[in-house]
Design a protein around this motif. Structure first.
Motif, PDB file in Angstrom:
ATOM      1  N   ASP A 246      39.085  33.216  27.194  1.00 42.72           N
ATOM      2  CA  ASP A 246      38.081  34.275  27.273  1.00 42.72           C
ATOM      3  C   ASP A 246      38.726  35.608  27.670  1.00 42.72           C
TER       4      ASP A 246
ATOM      5  N   SER B 218      38.213  37.519  30.280  1.00 49.35           N
ATOM      6  CA  SER B 218      38.589  37.702  31.696  1.00 49.35           C
ATOM      7  C   SER B 218      40.033  37.248  31.935  1.00 49.35           C
ATOM      8  N   LEU B 219      40.503  36.280  31.147  1.00 47.18           N
ATOM      9  CA  LEU B 219      41.900  35.828  31.275  1.00 47.18           C
ATOM     10  C   LEU B 219      42.850  36.840  30.635  1.00 47.18           C
TER      11      LEU B 219
ATOM     12  N   LEU C  87      43.191  39.603  33.178  1.00 49.69           N
ATOM     13  CA  LEU C  87      44.114  39.201  34.251  1.00 49.69           C
ATOM     14  C   LEU C  87      45.570  39.369  33.796  1.00 49.69           C
TER      15      LEU C  87
ATOM     16  N   ASN D  17      34.878  34.505  33.321  1.00 46.01           N
ATOM     17  CA  ASN D  17      34.605  34.594  34.752  1.00 46.01           C
ATOM     18  C   ASN D  17      35.313  35.809  35.387  1.00 46.01           C
TER      19      ASN D  17
END
Lengths: 183, 127
Positions: A3, A5-6, A9, A114
């Motif tokens: 996703d 959000s990864l 990051l 997330n």
């Protein structure tokens, strides 16, 4: 990457490696315009034009541990798959801004994922030395988390303290529900 | 735009300050989760989250959690390096959330290296 959000990051880890002390993460979800925009802006060491031209080549990396550099090229690919756009602007000594756009309702657009956990992991591991600003807009609603302000409020208590992180996690989830990112 | 302002932070500020000094420079152990593209794709974020939750559960104030980039062994991710003051660092590979909890409880708390999960002992230090 499962996703966005990864991906975020991963790109922020690049900013940290580049010595950034202030990193902005901006997500804009505009359903009316059917568009999702991700922006990661840092004040790290930046890149010269020659390096910027090569960063989307998966076989180009400045790292010595391996011969591939997949982070940026994978995010660019994710944007392309959702009929979006990818852009990277950088100035040596000033910093880098990565922008990825996606057609919001495209069947191949990856879910946001997330974000609370991505932000908490960043604060837990690097929050003492790096300031993070996380802005999330959805249609007319929005919120911002600024670790520089939070650190001031904490008045000397480490922002990576386990209890502080727990409260931050709960509050990010609450805010994402308020602006209807989470249901 | 609404700014995140957290009243609860004030409530715990005094409570935390009493124990927080351990976290700033007096740490007994440091765990570095490798957070390169390969690590993230393999589940490093979940490893770090599980670690944070376990540290909070066990109320450990003297363990530092940090991240680093790819260590060059992408096929063995997720990986983490455990450094305990005065002892050689240990690199753990092929981690799961259950394995990292065991690393915390057996290696960091009790001081016993888990050989089954370890790739190498005495590799590079991160500080």
């Amino acid at each position: 990457m499962q996703d966005l959000s990864l991906h975020i990051l991963d790109i922020v880890e690049n900013s940290i490696d580049a010595g950034a002390k202030k990193i902005e993460i901006i997500i804009k979800e505009n359903i009316k315009q059917n568009m999702l925009v991700l922006k990661i802006k840092d004040n790290g060491k930046g890149m010269d034009k020659n390096t910027v031209a090569k960063v989307l080549d998966p076989f180009y990396t400045t790292k010595k541990t391996r011969r591939v550099g997949l982070g940026l090229s994978m995010l660019a690919q994710a944007a392309k798959e959702a009929e979006g756009d990818f852009n990277i602007k950088s100035k040596k000594g000033k910093g880098t801004t990565v922008t990825a756009k996606f057609v919001y309702d495209h069947i191949d657009r990856k879910p946001i994922g997330n974000m609370a956990e991505t932000i908490i992991v960043l604060i837990a591991s690097k929050g003492m030395n790096v300031d993070f600003i996380y802005k999330h807009h959805k249609n007319s609603k929005s919120f911002v988390l600024d670790t520089k302000i939070l650190k001031k409020e904490l008045n000397g208590v480490p922002i990576n303290n386990a209890e502080v992180l727990n409260i931050l996690r709960e509050n990010i989830i609450k805010e994402l529900k308020r602006i209807e990112v989470l249901t | 735009m609404k700014k995140l302002k957290i009243g609860d932070l004030e409530k715990i500020r005094e409570k935390v300050r009493r124990t927080a000094n351990l976290r700033q420079g007096k740490a007994r152990a440091k765990i570095t989760v490798h957070m390169g593209t390969c690590g993230i794709a393999a589940g490093a974020r979940e490893i770090l989250s599980a670690l944070l939750k376990e540290i909070e559960k066990k109320k450990l104030n003297d363990v530092i959690v940090t991240t680093s980039g790819c260590a060059g062994l992408c096929s063995r991710e997720p990986m983490a390096t455990v450094e305990i003051t005065g002892r050689p660092p240990v690199k753990y590979v092929d981690l799961t959330t259950e394995k990292i909890k065991k690393v915390l409880n057996v290696h960091i708390i009790k001081g016993n290296i888990i050989n089954d999960y370890a790739l190498a002992i005495g590799s590079e230090r991160t500080h």
